[in-house]
Motif scaffolding. Structure first.
Motif, PDB file in Angstrom:
ATOM      1  N   GLY A 109      66.753   3.109  30.488  1.00 52.14           N
ATOM      2  CA  GLY A 109      67.405   3.166  29.191  1.00 52.14           C
ATOM      3  C   GLY A 109      67.501   1.834  28.470  1.00 52.14           C
ATOM      4  N   LYS A 110      66.938   0.767  29.038  1.00 50.66           N
ATOM      5  CA  LYS A 110      66.987  -0.531  28.390  1.00 50.66           C
ATOM      6  C   LYS A 110      65.949  -0.622  27.275  1.00 50.66           C
ATOM      7  CE  LYS A 110      68.905  -3.509  31.999  1.00 50.66           C
ATOM      8  NZ  LYS A 110      68.695  -4.729  32.800  1.00 50.66           N
ATOM      9  N   ARG A 111      66.288  -1.413  26.251  1.00 47.87           N
ATOM     10  CA  ARG A 111      65.366  -1.637  25.155  1.00 47.87           C
ATOM     11  C   ARG A 111      64.420  -2.770  25.529  1.00 47.87           C
ATOM     12  NH1 ARG A 111      63.463   1.695  21.354  1.00 47.87           N
ATOM     13  NH2 ARG A 111      63.001   0.645  19.389  1.00 47.87           N
ATOM     14  N   ILE A 112      63.117  -2.504  25.490  1.00 46.09           N
ATOM     15  CA  ILE A 112      62.099  -3.476  25.865  1.00 46.09           C
ATOM     16  C   ILE A 112      61.422  -3.990  24.595  1.00 46.09           C
ATOM     17  CG2 ILE A 112      60.056  -3.927  27.260  1.00 46.09           C
ATOM     18  CD1 ILE A 112      62.505  -3.109  28.881  1.00 46.09           C
ATOM     19  N   SER A 113      61.240  -5.312  24.504  1.00 44.39           N
ATOM     20  CA  SER A 113      60.588  -5.924  23.347  1.00 44.39           C
ATOM     21  C   SER A 113      59.521  -6.896  23.812  1.00 44.39           C
ATOM     22  CB  SER A 113      61.607  -6.678  22.482  1.00 44.39           C
ATOM     23  OG  SER A 113      62.630  -5.821  22.033  1.00 44.39           O
ATOM     24  N   ILE A 114      58.416  -6.951  23.072  1.00 45.61           N
ATOM     25  CA  ILE A 114      57.350  -7.891  23.381  1.00 45.61           C
ATOM     26  C   ILE A 114      56.602  -8.233  22.100  1.00 45.61           C
ATOM     27  CG2 ILE A 114      55.716  -6.030  23.964  1.00 45.61           C
ATOM     28  CD1 ILE A 114      54.453  -7.970  25.979  1.00 45.61           C
ATOM     29  N   PHE A 115      56.239  -9.510  21.947  1.00 46.92           N
ATOM     30  CA  PHE A 115      55.472  -9.956  20.793  1.00 46.92           C
ATOM     31  C   PHE A 115      53.986 -10.006  21.140  1.00 46.92           C
ATOM     32  CE2 PHE A 115      59.552 -11.680  19.307  1.00 46.92           C
ATOM     33  CZ  PHE A 115      59.503 -11.311  17.971  1.00 46.92           C
ATOM     34  N   ILE A 116      53.149  -9.558  20.199  1.00 42.95           N
ATOM     35  CA  ILE A 116      51.697  -9.629  20.313  1.00 42.95           C
ATOM     36  C   ILE A 116      51.189 -10.511  19.177  1.00 42.95           C
ATOM     37  CG2 ILE A 116      49.548  -8.334  20.489  1.00 42.95           C
ATOM     38  CD1 ILE A 116      51.504  -7.581  22.658  1.00 42.95           C
ATOM     39  N   ASN A 117      50.311 -11.489  19.505  1.00 41.71           N
ATOM     40  CA  ASN A 117      49.945 -12.495  18.512  1.00 41.71           C
ATOM     41  C   ASN A 117      48.471 -12.499  18.102  1.00 41.71           C
ATOM     42  OD1 ASN A 117      52.605 -13.726  18.563  1.00 41.71           O
ATOM     43  ND2 ASN A 117      52.042 -14.545  20.569  1.00 41.71           N
ATOM     44  N   ASP A 118      47.605 -11.804  18.830  1.00 41.41           N
ATOM     45  CA  ASP A 118      46.154 -11.973  18.618  1.00 41.41           C
ATOM     46  C   ASP A 118      45.572 -10.946  17.646  1.00 41.41           C
ATOM     47  OD1 ASP A 118      46.647  -9.900  20.356  1.00 41.41           O
ATOM     48  OD2 ASP A 118      44.817 -10.226  21.533  1.00 41.41           O
ATOM     49  N   HIS A 119      46.032 -10.944  16.401  1.00 43.21           N
ATOM     50  CA  HIS A 119      45.528  -9.996  15.413  1.00 43.21           C
ATOM     51  C   HIS A 119      44.636 -10.686  14.390  1.00 43.21           C
ATOM     52  CE1 HIS A 119      49.272  -8.055  16.928  1.00 43.21           C
ATOM     53  NE2 HIS A 119      48.490  -6.995  16.940  1.00 43.21           N
ATOM     54  N   GLU A 120      43.702  -9.918  13.858  1.00 44.79           N
ATOM     55  CA  GLU A 120      42.761 -10.451  12.878  1.00 44.79           C
ATOM     56  C   GLU A 120      42.914  -9.702  11.556  1.00 44.79           C
ATOM     57  OE1 GLU A 120      38.773 -10.397  14.330  1.00 44.79           O
ATOM     58  OE2 GLU A 120      39.343 -11.047  16.342  1.00 44.79           O
ATOM     59  N   PRO A 121      42.737 -10.406  10.430  1.00 44.64           N
ATOM     60  CA  PRO A 121      42.841  -9.746   9.126  1.00 44.64           C
ATOM     61  C   PRO A 121      41.786  -8.652   8.966  1.00 44.64           C
ATOM     62  CG  PRO A 121      42.899 -12.141   8.906  1.00 44.64           C
ATOM     63  CD  PRO A 121      42.499 -11.845  10.318  1.00 44.64           C
ATOM     64  N   LYS A 122      42.122  -7.661   8.128  1.00 44.52           N
ATOM     65  CA  LYS A 122      41.223  -6.554   7.794  1.00 44.52           C
ATOM     66  C   LYS A 122      40.879  -5.701   9.013  1.00 44.52           C
ATOM     67  CE  LYS A 122      41.094  -8.303   3.664  1.00 44.52           C
ATOM     68  NZ  LYS A 122      41.929  -7.708   2.582  1.00 44.52           N
ATOM     69  N   LYS A 123      41.792  -5.625   9.964  1.00 44.30           N
ATOM     70  CA  LYS A 123      41.560  -4.790  11.136  1.00 44.30           C
ATOM     71  C   LYS A 123      42.735  -3.841  11.325  1.00 44.30           C
ATOM     72  CE  LYS A 123      39.185  -6.053  14.623  1.00 44.30           C
ATOM     73  NZ  LYS A 123      38.689  -6.634  15.884  1.00 44.30           N
ATOM     74  N   VAL A 124      42.483  -2.779  12.128  1.00 42.06           N
ATOM     75  CA  VAL A 124      43.501  -1.781  12.433  1.00 42.06           C
ATOM     76  C   VAL A 124      43.660  -1.715  13.946  1.00 42.06           C
ATOM     77  CG1 VAL A 124      44.245   0.606  12.135  1.00 42.06           C
ATOM     78  CG2 VAL A 124      42.797  -0.463  10.395  1.00 42.06           C
ATOM     79  N   TYR A 125      44.906  -1.618  14.396  1.00 39.22           N
ATOM     80  CA  TYR A 125      45.193  -1.576  15.823  1.00 39.22           C
ATOM     81  C   TYR A 125      46.063  -0.354  16.127  1.00 39.22           C
ATOM     82  CZ  TYR A 125      43.711  -6.453  15.549  1.00 39.22           C
ATOM     83  OH  TYR A 125      43.010  -7.601  15.318  1.00 39.22           O
ATOM     84  N   ILE A 126      45.750   0.316  17.236  1.00 39.14           N
ATOM     85  CA  ILE A 126      46.554   1.448  17.688  1.00 39.14           C
ATOM     86  C   ILE A 126      47.111   1.107  19.066  1.00 39.14           C
ATOM     87  CG2 ILE A 126      46.597   3.899  18.287  1.00 39.14           C
ATOM     88  CD1 ILE A 126      44.316   4.319  16.335  1.00 39.14           C
ATOM     89  N   TYR A 127      48.441   1.162  19.175  1.00 33.85           N
ATOM     90  CA  TYR A 127      49.113   0.782  20.413  1.00 33.85           C
ATOM     91  C   TYR A 127      49.755   1.987  21.084  1.00 33.85           C
ATOM     92  CZ  TYR A 127      48.718  -4.194  19.310  1.00 33.85           C
ATOM     93  OH  TYR A 127      48.245  -5.450  19.061  1.00 33.85           O
ATOM     94  N   GLN A 128      49.755   1.948  22.425  1.00 36.27           N
ATOM     95  CA  GLN A 128      50.517   2.880  23.249  1.00 36.27           C
ATOM     96  C   GLN A 128      51.021   2.132  24.471  1.00 36.27           C
ATOM     97  OE1 GLN A 128      47.252   6.010  23.239  1.00 36.27           O
ATOM     98  NE2 GLN A 128      49.044   7.360  23.170  1.00 36.27           N
ATOM     99  N   VAL A 129      52.070   2.664  25.096  1.00 42.42           N
ATOM    100  CA  VAL A 129      52.649   2.044  26.283  1.00 42.42           C
ATOM    101  C   VAL A 129      52.656   3.064  27.415  1.00 42.42           C
ATOM    102  CG1 VAL A 129      54.706   1.000  27.306  1.00 42.42           C
ATOM    103  CG2 VAL A 129      54.068   0.462  24.956  1.00 42.42           C
ATOM    104  N   VAL A 130      52.325   2.603  28.612  1.00 41.60           N
ATOM    105  CA  VAL A 130      52.338   3.438  29.816  1.00 41.60           C
ATOM    106  C   VAL A 130      53.324   2.833  30.813  1.00 41.60           C
ATOM    107  CG1 VAL A 130      50.992   4.199  31.802  1.00 41.60           C
ATOM    108  CG2 VAL A 130      49.989   4.265  29.517  1.00 41.60           C
ATOM    109  N   SER A 131      54.183   3.655  31.393  1.00 40.87           N
ATOM    110  CA  SER A 131      55.093   3.199  32.445  1.00 40.87           C
ATOM    111  C   SER A 131      54.392   3.279  33.801  1.00 40.87           C
ATOM    112  CB  SER A 131      56.360   4.055  32.473  1.00 40.87           C
ATOM    113  OG  SER A 131      57.014   4.045  31.227  1.00 40.87           O
ATOM    114  N   VAL A 132      54.766   2.365  34.684  1.00 39.88           N
ATOM    115  CA  VAL A 132      54.167   2.317  36.028  1.00 39.88           C
ATOM    116  C   VAL A 132      55.294   2.277  37.052  1.00 39.88           C
ATOM    117  CG1 VAL A 132      52.553   1.110  37.543  1.00 39.88           C
ATOM    118  CG2 VAL A 132      52.275   0.948  35.049  1.00 39.88           C
ATOM    119  N   ASN A 133      55.199   3.124  38.090  1.00 35.72           N
ATOM    120  CA  ASN A 133      56.209   3.055  39.154  1.00 35.72           C
ATOM    121  C   ASN A 133      55.721   2.172  40.300  1.00 35.72           C
ATOM    122  OD1 ASN A 133      54.487   4.625  40.732  1.00 35.72           O
ATOM    123  ND2 ASN A 133      55.602   6.528  40.315  1.00 35.72           N
TER     124      ASN A 133
END
Length: 345
Positions: A109-133
């Motif tokens: 139930g904790k809120r997780i935050s992370i910064f991503i820095n490697d983006h390029e102009p005129k591009k589109v990115y699709i993100y998803q997150v997977v949990s691992v036990n």
């Protein structure tokens, strides 16, 4: 890498297929119990960086408590922005980041935050997150979030600030071709939050902050926001500016002053002021013929009554009173209407 990404998704699909079957059967094997899918992944931009946020799952897919969460994997596909659409976004899925958690802590139930820095102009990115036990088994990928990227806007300039009573007014120079602005505030010694103080983008180049306290130092920065298709891209913050809100409004002048000569002196009475920040009153007196009033009490008195015992028989006096608030400035009102009285005892 493409095969690896597709292989992950295929494995997840098989797990979900087994777990989602509605038919009764033997107990689900322990190695088939995986964390529940994350459904609240969000993507925001902060100072030219992308901020991903989500909530850790609390349960496994069989509704049992999730006690062995080991971490997360960030999945990303990308493509070229063309006419408001993504060309090539679904062709390749990569694991761009792995997050390890302290398994001794309860991260449910904790809120997780992370910064991503490697983006390029005129591009589109699709993100998803997977949990691992802890056994290395993966959850189903989270809800996807699409980010349309371009160069962040410039930082606002010519920022100025005006302090008032429990308010701060901010002004700045406009930045061209932006959708609006975000305002960030911190107290001295703290860091800026990842969330602006405004609920929605500010469309003008001024803002009034009414959620401040007097005599406390606040530091502000302003960031311009550019809209690219459906993504708001926030640029770097303006030069930080500090301010201390201060109560500069004095109470109203006291009303209803009367003077009563008594054997023990001259008694003054008046009506109480209604200001909630009232500290007390100052008493002023002068002999008839004198040009200046002299204050009789060194500190404000709280009651609406004062007995002046240092008076002379057959002498005419003039009195006035002021109200004082409890701010750091000790704002003092204008003097009340003057009253004249002769001491005859």
């Amino acid at each position: 890498m493409r095969k690896k990404g597709l292989g992950i998704i295929y494995t997840i699909f098989i797990i979900l297929l087994v777990l989602g079957c509605g038919k009764k059967g033997p107990p689900i094997p322990w190695d088939m119990v995986v964390p529940k899918r994350i459904l609240n992944l969000e993507a925001k931009t902060r100072e030219g960086r992308l901020l991903l946020e989500w909530t850790s799952p609390k349960e496994n897919t069989d509704k049992s408590p999730l006690t062995d969460l080991a971490g997360f994997r960030i999945l990303r596909s990308e493509g070229v922005l063309s006419n408001g659409e993504c060309r090539g976004c679904s062709e390749k899925i990569n694991i761009i980041k792995e997050i390890e958690l302290n398994v001794k802590e309860d991260n449910r139930g904790k809120r997780i935050s992370i910064f991503i820095n490697d983006h390029e102009p005129k591009k589109v990115y699709i993100y998803q997150v997977v949990s691992v036990n802890k056994r290395g088994y993966l959850s189903s990928p989270s809800n996807p979030v699409t980010v349309y990227w371009d160069e962040p806007p410039e930082a606002p300039k010519s920022v100025r600030v005006e302090a008032g009573d429990k308010r701060v007014d901010l002004f700045w120079g406009e930045v061209k071709e932006v959708a609006g602005y975000n305002i960030y505030r911190r107290i001295e010694g703290e860091e800026f939050s990842n969330r602006p103080i405004n609920d929605s983008l500010i469309s003008t180049s001024e803002y009034t902050d009414l959620k401040v306290e007097n005599e406390k130092k606040y530091i502000y920065t302003i960031r311009a926001v550019k809209r690219v298709v459906k993504t708001d891209i926030e640029g770097k913050g303006s030069q930080e500016i500090s301010v201390i809100p201060t109560d500069m409004i004095p109470p109203s002048s006291p009303k209803g002053l009367v003077a009563i000569p008594l054997k023990s002196g001259i008694e003054l009475n008046w009506r109480r002021n209604e200001e909630p920040d009232l500290l007390g009153y100052y008493i002023y007196r002068r002999k008839v013929g004198e040009s200046e009033f002299r204050r009789l009490n060194p500190f404000p008195i709280e009651k609406e009554r004062y007995l002046d015992t240092e008076v002379e028989i057959e002498q005419d006096y003039e009195y006035a009173i002021t109200a004082v608030d409890n701010s750091a400035r000790r704002n003092e009102s204008l003097r009340s209407e003057e009253i004249r009285v002769k001491y005859r005892y």
